[in-house]
Design a protein around this motif. Structure first.
Motif, PDB file in Angstrom:
ATOM      1  N   ALA A 101       0.833  -1.203   0.000  1.00 47.49           N
ATOM      2  CA  ALA A 101       0.000   0.000   0.000  1.00 47.49           C
ATOM      3  C   ALA A 101       0.867   1.253   0.000  1.00 47.49           C
ATOM      4  CB  ALA A 101      -0.922  -0.008   1.221  1.00 47.49           C
ATOM      5  N   PHE A 102       1.915   1.270   0.830  1.00 48.87           N
ATOM      6  CA  PHE A 102       2.739   2.473   0.930  1.00 48.87           C
ATOM      7  C   PHE A 102       3.589   2.684  -0.317  1.00 48.87           C
ATOM      8  CE2 PHE A 102       6.691   4.674   1.771  1.00 48.87           C
ATOM      9  CZ  PHE A 102       6.204   5.880   2.266  1.00 48.87           C
ATOM     10  N   PHE A 103       4.337   1.645  -0.709  1.00 48.54           N
ATOM     11  CA  PHE A 103       5.271   1.858  -1.814  1.00 48.54           C
ATOM     12  C   PHE A 103       4.548   2.041  -3.135  1.00 48.54           C
ATOM     13  CE2 PHE A 103       8.219   0.391   1.425  1.00 48.54           C
ATOM     14  CZ  PHE A 103       9.229   1.326   1.265  1.00 48.54           C
ATOM     15  N   GLY A 104       3.301   1.553  -3.231  1.00 47.56           N
ATOM     16  CA  GLY A 104       2.494   1.870  -4.401  1.00 47.56           C
ATOM     17  C   GLY A 104       2.284   3.377  -4.499  1.00 47.56           C
ATOM     18  N   THR A 113       6.694   1.912   7.269  1.00 48.81           N
ATOM     19  CA  THR A 113       5.776   2.709   6.450  1.00 48.81           C
ATOM     20  C   THR A 113       5.296   3.951   7.211  1.00 48.81           C
ATOM     21  OG1 THR A 113       3.949   1.297   7.162  1.00 48.81           O
ATOM     22  CG2 THR A 113       4.960   0.765   5.060  1.00 48.81           C
ATOM     23  N   SER A 114       5.047   3.796   8.518  1.00 52.47           N
ATOM     24  CA  SER A 114       4.593   4.962   9.287  1.00 52.47           C
ATOM     25  C   SER A 114       5.711   5.984   9.410  1.00 52.47           C
ATOM     26  CB  SER A 114       4.134   4.538  10.686  1.00 52.47           C
ATOM     27  OG  SER A 114       3.193   3.509  10.623  1.00 52.47           O
ATOM     28  N   SER A 173      -2.507   5.921   4.500  1.00 51.05           N
ATOM     29  CA  SER A 173      -2.535   6.375   5.888  1.00 51.05           C
ATOM     30  C   SER A 173      -1.949   5.273   6.761  1.00 51.05           C
ATOM     31  CB  SER A 173      -3.960   6.711   6.317  1.00 51.05           C
ATOM     32  OG  SER A 173      -4.814   5.628   6.032  1.00 51.05           O
ATOM     33  N   ASP A 174      -1.379   5.664   7.901  1.00 48.48           N
ATOM     34  CA  ASP A 174      -0.686   4.710   8.769  1.00 48.48           C
ATOM     35  C   ASP A 174      -1.589   3.511   9.091  1.00 48.48           C
ATOM     36  OD1 ASP A 174       1.353   6.450   8.722  1.00 48.48           O
ATOM     37  OD2 ASP A 174       1.322   6.962  10.857  1.00 48.48           O
ATOM     38  N   ASN A 175      -1.005   2.329   9.017  1.00 45.04           N
ATOM     39  CA  ASN A 175      -1.695   1.086   9.374  1.00 45.04           C
ATOM     40  C   ASN A 175      -3.028   0.941   8.661  1.00 45.04           C
ATOM     41  OD1 ASN A 175      -1.972  -1.347  10.700  1.00 45.04           O
ATOM     42  ND2 ASN A 175      -2.938  -0.454  12.503  1.00 45.04           N
ATOM     43  N   MET A 176      -3.083   1.351   7.389  1.00 41.26           N
ATOM     44  CA  MET A 176      -4.359   1.358   6.688  1.00 41.26           C
ATOM     45  C   MET A 176      -4.876  -0.058   6.383  1.00 41.26           C
ATOM     46  SD  MET A 176      -3.403   2.738   2.856  1.00 41.26           S
ATOM     47  CE  MET A 176      -5.129   2.936   2.409  1.00 41.26           C
ATOM     48  N   ALA A 196      12.616  16.305  18.462  1.00 39.71           N
ATOM     49  CA  ALA A 196      13.630  16.250  17.413  1.00 39.71           C
ATOM     50  C   ALA A 196      13.022  16.092  16.028  1.00 39.71           C
ATOM     51  CB  ALA A 196      14.606  15.109  17.691  1.00 39.71           C
ATOM     52  N   GLY A 197      11.692  15.977  15.957  1.00 43.58           N
ATOM     53  CA  GLY A 197      11.041  15.876  14.660  1.00 43.58           C
ATOM     54  C   GLY A 197      11.297  14.566  13.932  1.00 43.58           C
ATOM     55  N   ILE A 198      11.682  13.536  14.705  1.00 42.88           N
ATOM     56  CA  ILE A 198      11.913  12.236  14.082  1.00 42.88           C
ATOM     57  C   ILE A 198      10.771  11.310  14.492  1.00 42.88           C
ATOM     58  CG2 ILE A 198      13.437  10.230  14.024  1.00 42.88           C
ATOM     59  CD1 ILE A 198      15.667  12.428  14.712  1.00 42.88           C
ATOM     60  N   SER A 199      10.153  10.679  13.507  1.00 37.45           N
ATOM     61  CA  SER A 199       8.952   9.889  13.756  1.00 37.45           C
ATOM     62  C   SER A 199       9.151   8.882  14.880  1.00 37.45           C
ATOM     63  CB  SER A 199       8.542   9.163  12.481  1.00 37.45           C
ATOM     64  OG  SER A 199       7.620   8.145  12.785  1.00 37.45           O
ATOM     65  N   SER A 200       8.169   8.832  15.788  1.00 39.14           N
ATOM     66  CA  SER A 200       8.246   7.878  16.895  1.00 39.14           C
ATOM     67  C   SER A 200       8.209   6.441  16.386  1.00 39.14           C
ATOM     68  CB  SER A 200       7.094   8.116  17.860  1.00 39.14           C
ATOM     69  OG  SER A 200       5.867   7.886  17.201  1.00 39.14           O
TER      70      SER A 200
END
Lengths: 312, 359
Positions: free
Chosen positions: A48-51, A105-106, A221-224, B320-324
């Motif tokens: 889903a993400f890399f698409g 992905t997130s 979207s995250d964990n879609m 730090a603006g780095i994704s958790s």
């Protein structure tokens, strides 16, 4: 009646069943070869993400689909390496890959698109308009305007069913999952067969992810995927490890999901219908099927067991 | 078979190496994505342990991680894979939340033990179902517990959105009515030590549960039998232990630990149940148990580590603006290296003994 079998409900059933069916088909291929791959959820998510990512970067739909499928295959390849070559625990490896896919992905989604969301200008998978069904009642609304991936899924089901049960390579793949020692004795390369099967499962699940992001949502979207890979495993089991069965199970599950939307707020005998409980049907049916209370679902005999050839 | 030259694989070496390896690889990933890994990890560390308040928040996250970790670990010890700690936690939370809200006027001396019992029993029954299905019908517990995880989520949607637990005036997120004051686990850190700390008595319950875990497995005959079953079904069967009878008990105990985690989240932290409650702990628990090698002290330490990751990751993102989500990547890598321990063992076996003797 429209809330039960109207065109809207049926169209929604197909939409909800498609990604689940694709994950289930992946599950059928890999488990028929004897490898449990619970990382299908993760393969779906990277697909889903890399698409979306590739669609954004290249502007080309074929490139986007290819990138998604390759991402799914790569994730599955790590699982194959762990499960087949290193004989690591297949469940632990699968869990690790699911967490990795979710984190990766997130993370990338946040770093690349956090402020804007994924771009709305990306090319999407087109729908197939069946003009001749335009005026057909129910059917026209149900299948007259579905994504190309829906039809591709149907084709894959048929081809995979024929491959597994009507061809020699298919027979070999199943023999590796049922009795690897015997297959080995007959000169079938157990490891290579399993590698191909696991990689194929990653590709199929990733296509399910593409359907979610580049066909239904038009964005990432995250964990879609939200557990659809696991429902796919349930559909695989409930469909008795066959492609046609998996599709049937996915449709049953999808119908339950579609009803849980269309029956919202409907009162039965003065009480609001508990639509949320409809969504538990896939999980309950699957456990009952495996337990032998509803039909009998038997997994391939060597499913999940690593194979160590003799004389090594 | 004894392999003295590879004894180190049994000690803390593998967990420590795996965490370091995962951190280095995660740092590399941060660097590739255009950020400074030192800044990232410094922010993470500061977020987890930077102030007394941060430490108390980290401990707060460690509590459910520890208990669900024990849940997974006790099943592992008996040779079962409990992927259902998340679902068992939720059932425990629902049971505790229901009891706590049903009789809100009871005094703490009655209501708190009742709530505790409800949480543990709820989780135990849910886990026990998976054990029974395996013992009686041969259903793989991995399948059952995965399905159970999802089932309870939707049951909760119904309970809280238009079912019997729906609170009359819940705004926004569907939630249950608040539990009575008697069901609340009090905050145990006084304000002059850590201002506005939320650290509650649940942390003591979790430590008590860890001692119970140790006592059960290493000081009772049931624990001995469970470990025997875990080491080998056939051998245990020959020693007169029926592994199937133990499956129900083990999964019920595992569910009990996770149910307690759910109860503590309700009684200590949220004082009600709501949709999307405590998501993810039961999955992190698998990493916690494996990294802790299913041993009491190990599980405590790895629960603290993952809690620090979780708390620190949140602040790393805001500071730090780095994704958790970097934390999840590191967690996955840790799991992978642990899975690879079998690789180390396999390689050791292959290269440490004559080839012919292996198979």
């Amino acid at each position: 009646m429209d809330v039960l079998i109207g065109a809207g409900v049926l169209a929604a059933t197909i939409r909800l069943a498609t990604p689940v069916a694709l994950a289930a088909l992946g599950g059928v291929v890999t488990e028929r070869s004897g490898v449990v791959n619970i990382a299908l959820e993760g393969c779906m998510l990277v697909g889903a993400f890399f698409g979306v990512f590739a669609a954004d970067r290249t502007g080309s739909l074929p490139a986007a689909i290819a990138a998604a499928v390759v991402a799914g295959i790569l994730l599955a390849a790590v699982h194959a390496l762990a499960a087949i070559t290193f004989r690591a625990d297949q469940i632990v490896s699968g869990m690790a890959l699911n967490i990795l896919a979710l984190g990766l992905t997130s993370y990338l989604d946040y770093q690349l698109y956090s402020t804007t969301g994924t771009p709305s200008t990306i090319p999407l998978v087109p729908n197939v308009h069946l003009g001749f069904l335009e005026n057909a009642p129910v059917l026209g609304g149900a299948i007259g305007d579905q994504s190309a991936i829906v039809w591709a899924t149907l084709a894959i089901v048929v081809l995979l069913q024929l491959f597994l049960f009507r061809t020699v390579p298919g027979l070999r793949l199943r023999s590796v999952g049922e009795h690897p020692r015997a297959a080995d004795t007959l000169g079938i390369d157990v490891r290579r067969t399993r590698y191909w099967a696991v990689l194929a499962s990653g590709a199929l699940a990733a296509l399910g992810g593409v359907y979610l992001s580049l066909s239904v949502a038009g964005s990432f979207s995250d964990n879609m995927t939200n557990g659809r890979g696991f429902i796919g495993l349930a559909a695989m089991i409930f469909g008795r490890w066959t492609p046609v069965g998996a599709l049937g199970a996915a449709l049953v599950f999808g119908y339950g999901d579609a009803l849980s939307v269309s029956l919202q707020g409907v009162k039965v005998a003065g009480v609001e219908f508990p639509v949320q409980l409809l969504s538990t049907i896939p999980y309950l049916l699957t456990v009952l099927a495996v337990a032998g209370f509803v039909g009998r679902s038997r997994m391939p005999a060597a499913d999940g067991q690593p194979y160590e050839s003799e004389g090594h | 078979m004894r392999q003295p030259s590879f004894e180190w694989t049994r000690g803390p070496a593998i967990p420590v190496v795996s965490v370091l390896f995962a951190l280095v690889l995660g740092g590399l990933f941060v660097w590739i994505s255009g950020h400074d890994p030192i800044t990232a990890y410094a922010a993470l560390l500061r977020g987890a342990f930077g102030s007394p308040y941060d430490i108390s928040e980290t401990l707060l996250i460690a509590v459910p991680l520890l208990l669900t970790g024990l849940s997974v670990a006790v099943a592992f010890r008996a040779g079962l894979f409990n992927i259902g700690a998340q679902g068992q936690l939720l059932v425990g939370a629902v049971a505790a939340g229901w009891v706590g809200a049903q009789w809100p006027d009871l005094p703490a001396i009655v209501l708190l033990p009742l709530t505790l019992l409800a949480g543990i029993l709820g989780g135990a029954v849910y886990g026990g179902i998976a054990g029974w299905l395996k013992a009686a019908r041969g259903v793989n517990e991995v399948i059952t517990t995965i399905m159970q995880n999802y089932t309870i989520v939707f049951v909760m949607h119904w309970l809280l959105q238009n079912g019997p637990m729906q609170a009359p005036n819940a705004f926004g997120t569907p939630a249950s009515a608040p539990i009575g004051a008697g069901a609340v686990l009090p905050v145990i850190v006084p304000d002059f030590l850590v201002p506005s700390s939320r650290l509650h008595a649940g942390v003591l319950l979790a430590l008590l549960a860890t001692v119970a875990f140790w006592f059960l497995l290493w000081r009772t005959s049931l624990g001995y039998e469970l470990r025997a079953v875990g080491l080998g079904m056939r051998a245990a069967a020959q020693a007169g232990i029926d592994p199937r009878k133990r499956m129900v008990i083990v999964m019920a105990i595992a569910g009990g630990f996770a149910g307690l985690a759910g109860m503590i989240q309700v009684s200590g932290l949220f004082h009600r149940v709501y949709d999307g409650f405590s998501a993810g702990f039961g999955f992190d628990a698998i990493a916690v148990a494996l990294l802790g090698k299913n041993a009491p002290l190990g599980v405590v330490l790895s629960a603290l580590l993952f809690a620090a990751f979780s708390r620190g990751g949140t602040l790393m993102q805001s500071d730090a603006g780095i994704s958790s989500h970097l934390v999840e990547i590191v967690e996955a890598l840790v799991l992978f290296v642990i899975a690879a321990e079998t690789v180390v063992r396999a390689v050791a076996r292959r290269w440490g003994t004559p080839v012919k003797a292996v198979s």
